[in-house]
Design a protein around this motif. Structure first.
Motif, PDB file in Angstrom:
ATOM      1  N   TYR A 265       0.828  -1.215   0.000  1.00 51.09           N
ATOM      2  CA  TYR A 265       0.000   0.000   0.000  1.00 51.09           C
ATOM      3  C   TYR A 265       0.856   1.257   0.000  1.00 51.09           C
ATOM      4  N   TYR A 266       1.966   1.232   0.732  1.00 50.12           N
ATOM      5  CA  TYR A 266       2.777   2.441   0.893  1.00 50.12           C
ATOM      6  C   TYR A 266       3.422   2.888  -0.414  1.00 50.12           C
ATOM      7  N   GLN A 267       3.548   1.960  -1.362  1.00 49.35           N
ATOM      8  CA  GLN A 267       4.167   2.292  -2.646  1.00 49.35           C
ATOM      9  C   GLN A 267       3.159   2.872  -3.652  1.00 49.35           C
ATOM     10  N   LEU A 268       1.863   2.672  -3.400  1.00 49.73           N
ATOM     11  CA  LEU A 268       0.844   3.136  -4.344  1.00 49.73           C
ATOM     12  C   LEU A 268       0.832   4.654  -4.442  1.00 49.73           C
ATOM     13  N   GLN A 269       0.686   5.151  -5.652  1.00 50.54           N
ATOM     14  CA  GLN A 269       0.584   6.590  -5.864  1.00 50.54           C
ATOM     15  C   GLN A 269      -0.797   7.095  -5.447  1.00 50.54           C
ATOM     16  N   PRO A 270      -0.916   8.272  -4.829  1.00 49.67           N
ATOM     17  CA  PRO A 270      -2.232   8.868  -4.576  1.00 49.67           C
ATOM     18  C   PRO A 270      -2.900   9.209  -5.904  1.00 49.67           C
ATOM     19  N   PRO A 271      -4.248   9.301  -5.947  1.00 52.81           N
ATOM     20  CA  PRO A 271      -5.160   9.158  -4.802  1.00 52.81           C
ATOM     21  C   PRO A 271      -5.298   7.708  -4.362  1.00 52.81           C
ATOM     22  N   LYS A 272      -5.388   7.526  -3.057  1.00 48.62           N
ATOM     23  CA  LYS A 272      -5.559   6.194  -2.503  1.00 48.62           C
ATOM     24  C   LYS A 272      -6.184   6.305  -1.124  1.00 48.62           C
ATOM     25  N   SER A 273      -6.869   5.249  -0.730  1.00 47.37           N
ATOM     26  CA  SER A 273      -7.489   5.221   0.596  1.00 47.37           C
ATOM     27  C   SER A 273      -7.505   3.782   1.081  1.00 47.37           C
ATOM     28  N   THR A 274      -7.616   3.615   2.384  1.00 48.64           N
ATOM     29  CA  THR A 274      -7.607   2.287   2.978  1.00 48.64           C
ATOM     30  C   THR A 274      -8.450   2.305   4.243  1.00 48.64           C
ATOM     31  N   GLY A 275      -8.493   1.170   4.953  1.00 42.70           N
ATOM     32  CA  GLY A 275      -9.354   1.122   6.133  1.00 42.70           C
ATOM     33  C   GLY A 275      -9.153  -0.128   6.953  1.00 42.70           C
ATOM     34  N   ARG A 276     -10.142  -0.425   7.779  1.00 46.01           N
ATOM     35  CA  ARG A 276     -10.068  -1.557   8.695  1.00 46.01           C
ATOM     36  C   ARG A 276     -10.009  -2.883   7.957  1.00 46.01           C
ATOM     37  N   GLU A 277     -10.549  -2.946   6.738  1.00 47.04           N
ATOM     38  CA  GLU A 277     -10.506  -4.188   5.982  1.00 47.04           C
ATOM     39  C   GLU A 277      -9.063  -4.589   5.647  1.00 47.04           C
ATOM     40  N   VAL A 278      -8.120  -3.625   5.706  1.00 42.80           N
ATOM     41  CA  VAL A 278      -6.705  -3.917   5.465  1.00 42.80           C
ATOM     42  C   VAL A 278      -5.910  -3.969   6.769  1.00 42.80           C
ATOM     43  N   TYR A 279      -6.130  -2.996   7.657  1.00 41.98           N
ATOM     44  CA  TYR A 279      -5.311  -2.858   8.873  1.00 41.98           C
ATOM     45  C   TYR A 279      -6.086  -3.172  10.152  1.00 41.98           C
ATOM     46  N   GLY A 280      -7.079  -4.048  10.029  1.00 42.61           N
ATOM     47  CA  GLY A 280      -7.902  -4.422  11.170  1.00 42.61           C
ATOM     48  C   GLY A 280      -7.328  -5.595  11.946  1.00 42.61           C
ATOM     49  N   LYS A 281      -8.221  -6.381  12.537  1.00 40.84           N
ATOM     50  CA  LYS A 281      -7.808  -7.428  13.471  1.00 40.84           C
ATOM     51  C   LYS A 281      -6.912  -8.488  12.829  1.00 40.84           C
ATOM     52  N   ALA A 282      -7.194  -8.877  11.581  1.00 37.03           N
ATOM     53  CA  ALA A 282      -6.365  -9.889  10.931  1.00 37.03           C
ATOM     54  C   ALA A 282      -4.928  -9.410  10.779  1.00 37.03           C
ATOM     55  N   PHE A 283      -4.768  -8.136  10.431  1.00 34.61           N
ATOM     56  CA  PHE A 283      -3.432  -7.536  10.324  1.00 34.61           C
ATOM     57  C   PHE A 283      -2.736  -7.573  11.679  1.00 34.61           C
ATOM     58  N   VAL A 284      -3.472  -7.179  12.723  1.00 36.28           N
ATOM     59  CA  VAL A 284      -2.889  -7.131  14.070  1.00 36.28           C
ATOM     60  C   VAL A 284      -2.512  -8.536  14.544  1.00 36.28           C
ATOM     61  N   ASP A 285      -3.334  -9.510  14.245  1.00 33.47           N
ATOM     62  CA  ASP A 285      -3.014 -10.897  14.630  1.00 33.47           C
ATOM     63  C   ASP A 285      -1.696 -11.344  13.998  1.00 33.47           C
ATOM     64  N   ARG A 286      -1.481 -10.997  12.729  1.00 35.14           N
ATOM     65  CA  ARG A 286      -0.215 -11.355  12.063  1.00 35.14           C
ATOM     66  C   ARG A 286       0.953 -10.602  12.686  1.00 35.14           C
ATOM     67  N   PHE A 287       0.734  -9.331  12.964  1.00 34.37           N
ATOM     68  CA  PHE A 287       1.772  -8.485  13.565  1.00 34.37           C
ATOM     69  C   PHE A 287       2.181  -9.041  14.929  1.00 34.37           C
ATOM     70  N   ARG A 288       1.186  -9.404  15.724  1.00 34.86           N
ATOM     71  CA  ARG A 288       1.450  -9.936  17.070  1.00 34.86           C
ATOM     72  C   ARG A 288       2.178 -11.277  16.984  1.00 34.86           C
ATOM     73  N   ALA A 289       1.749 -12.141  16.059  1.00 34.44           N
ATOM     74  CA  ALA A 289       2.384 -13.453  15.906  1.00 34.44           C
ATOM     75  C   ALA A 289       3.852 -13.309  15.513  1.00 34.44           C
ATOM     76  N   GLU A 290       4.138 -12.384  14.598  1.00 38.22           N
ATOM     77  CA  GLU A 290       5.528 -12.139  14.201  1.00 38.22           C
ATOM     78  C   GLU A 290       6.332 -11.610  15.392  1.00 38.22           C
ATOM     79  N   GLY A 291       5.694 -10.731  16.183  1.00 41.45           N
ATOM     80  CA  GLY A 291       6.363 -10.189  17.355  1.00 41.45           C
ATOM     81  C   GLY A 291       6.712 -11.262  18.378  1.00 41.45           C
TER      82      GLY A 291
END
Length: 406
Positions: A265-291
């Motif tokens: 996502y960070y490489q995409l050129q604007p205009p762009k938008s995102t939300g919980r469907e990308v950075y919600g609980k599933a993302f956090v679960d992966r982040f926590r597991a890696e941690g």
């Protein structure tokens, strides 16, 4: 009871009193702002003033119910339908409490301008079976029934702001930049308006900018990942990292940070938008597991998630803003404006000449800015004026936003 019957009656006035309602991706509660807007004889906004602000936190039960609706794995159509109407009762209650605090009667208010609660946002084109074969669809769903709020308060309601921009080929977000330009434009200074709510988004306002000169986009996660880590790590005792104290007690894992800075996502050129469907609980679960794999403590993971927000904001500026626009000030709003650790990390990433401030220093409380913004957007709808910014959303043209429940 005197009541506006249509946009023509509204346009005859030069002083307007509106209520902006905002409930963001953090799922923390409802921000309600009573806003006065003064226009001149040419119907141009001359002054915007916050008269009263009220915050209604969501209960744990409501927060959990809405959270379930933000994931395809847990969302149910019966709960979605009931919550659509049930949330409207919360919005109406917030309006009633706001008016009570302000000592203002409902019939003095011209309109409620309501964002609703986003549960799903698909800004890109998605294929869908159409009447003549496959067609492309852009979609975003904000729940909270306008008719219920109107019926409970007796005040006309403007809502469903994102749909028209999506129909015109835009991302449907961000919409706040239109209001940012009105509130923060400066003849001499280039400014960045960085909101750090659940998702972080920036509005770029060059010095002496006109509508077509500004641009904006979502930079990535704001408080969403941090809040979920804190809630889980404290067994629900805390919902957020107050002042960034937990992050300050931890150590940033460069290794974990680098993994998540590689998100496409960070490489995409604007205009762009995102939300919980990308950075919600599933993302956090992966982040926590890696941690956990890397032996990180709870405090280390919160510190790393905080650094992720700060770093992705700064990198977005470096890639998409600084090569195009001279910037003098960064003005931060939203819950992240209270996170001293995050602000410190962000300052460390920026060029030294950029002054970091908060919207409160401009007389706009950090938590009230987006509610004020939707009051401005609703005002423009009632004036019959477009308030999307095509250079921001990617829409094919300016359009009048929202539906009105008189």
């Amino acid at each position: 009871m005197a009541r506006i019957q249509g946009a023509a009656s509204y346009k005859e006035k030069q002083h307007h009193l509106l209520i902006g309602l905002m409930s963001g991706t953090s799922l923390d509660g409802v921000d309600a702002a009573l806003v006065s807007i003064e226009t001149d004889k040419h119907e141009t906004i001359q002054k915007v003033r916050l008269e009263q602000f009220y915050y209604l936190p969501y209960s744990d039960a409501l927060r959990q119910q809405v959270m379930l609706l933000c994931s395809p794995e847990t969302a149910r159509v019966d709960q979605l339908t009931v919550t659509h109407y049930g949330l409207a009762e919360w919005y109406a209650y917030a309006v009633q409490q706001l008016l009570r605090q302000a000592g203002v009667a409902a019939d003095q208010v011209d309109a409620i301008c309501m964002h609703g609660q986003t549960v799903w946002h698909v800004a890109g084109n998605t294929q869908f079976p159409g009447p003549e074969g496959e067609t492309s669809v852009r979609a975003s769903l904000q729940i909270g029934e306008l008719s219920t709020v109107m019926e409970r308060t007796g005040i006309p309601v403007v809502g469903n702001f994102r749909a028209r921009d999506l129909a015109a080929g835009g991302e449907g977000a961000p919409l706040v930049p239109y209001a940012d330009l009105i509130l923060f434009r400066d003849e001499q200074k280039g400014r960045l308006l960085q909101n750090i709510g659940g998702i972080a988004n920036v509005t770029v306002i060059p010095a002496a900018a006109a509508d077509e000169h500004i641009f904006a986009f979502d930079t990535g996660p704001g408080n969403m990942v941090i809040d979920e880590l804190v809630k889980e790590g404290t067994a629900g005792r805390l919902r957020f990292d107050e002042g960034g104290k937990i992050a300050a007690s931890g150590r940033v894992s460069t290794e974990l940070l680098e993994i998540y800075l590689a998100d496409a996502y960070y490489q995409l050129q604007p205009p762009k938008s995102t939300g919980r469907e990308v950075y919600g609980k599933a993302f956090v679960d992966r982040f926590r597991a890696e941690g956990h794999k890397k032996g990180l403590s709870f405090e280390d993971m919160v510190a790393t998630a905080t650094a992720l927000t700060a770093k992705t904001i700064a990198q977005a500026f470096e890639r998409f803003v600084f090569p195009l626009v001279p910037i003098d000030q960064l003005i931060v709003s939203g819950g992240g404006a209270h996170n001293e650790t995050m602000l410190g990390m962000l300052k460390a990433e920026l060029p030294k000449h950029i002054v970091v401030m908060t919207s409160a220093q401009f007389g706009i409380p950090d938590d009230a800015k987006e509610a004020i913004a939707f009051a401005i957007l609703g005002h423009e709808t009632l004036m019959g004026r477009p308030s999307n910014v095509p250079s921001v959303t990617g829409a094919s043209r300016p359009v009048i936003l929202g539906n009105i429940c008189w």
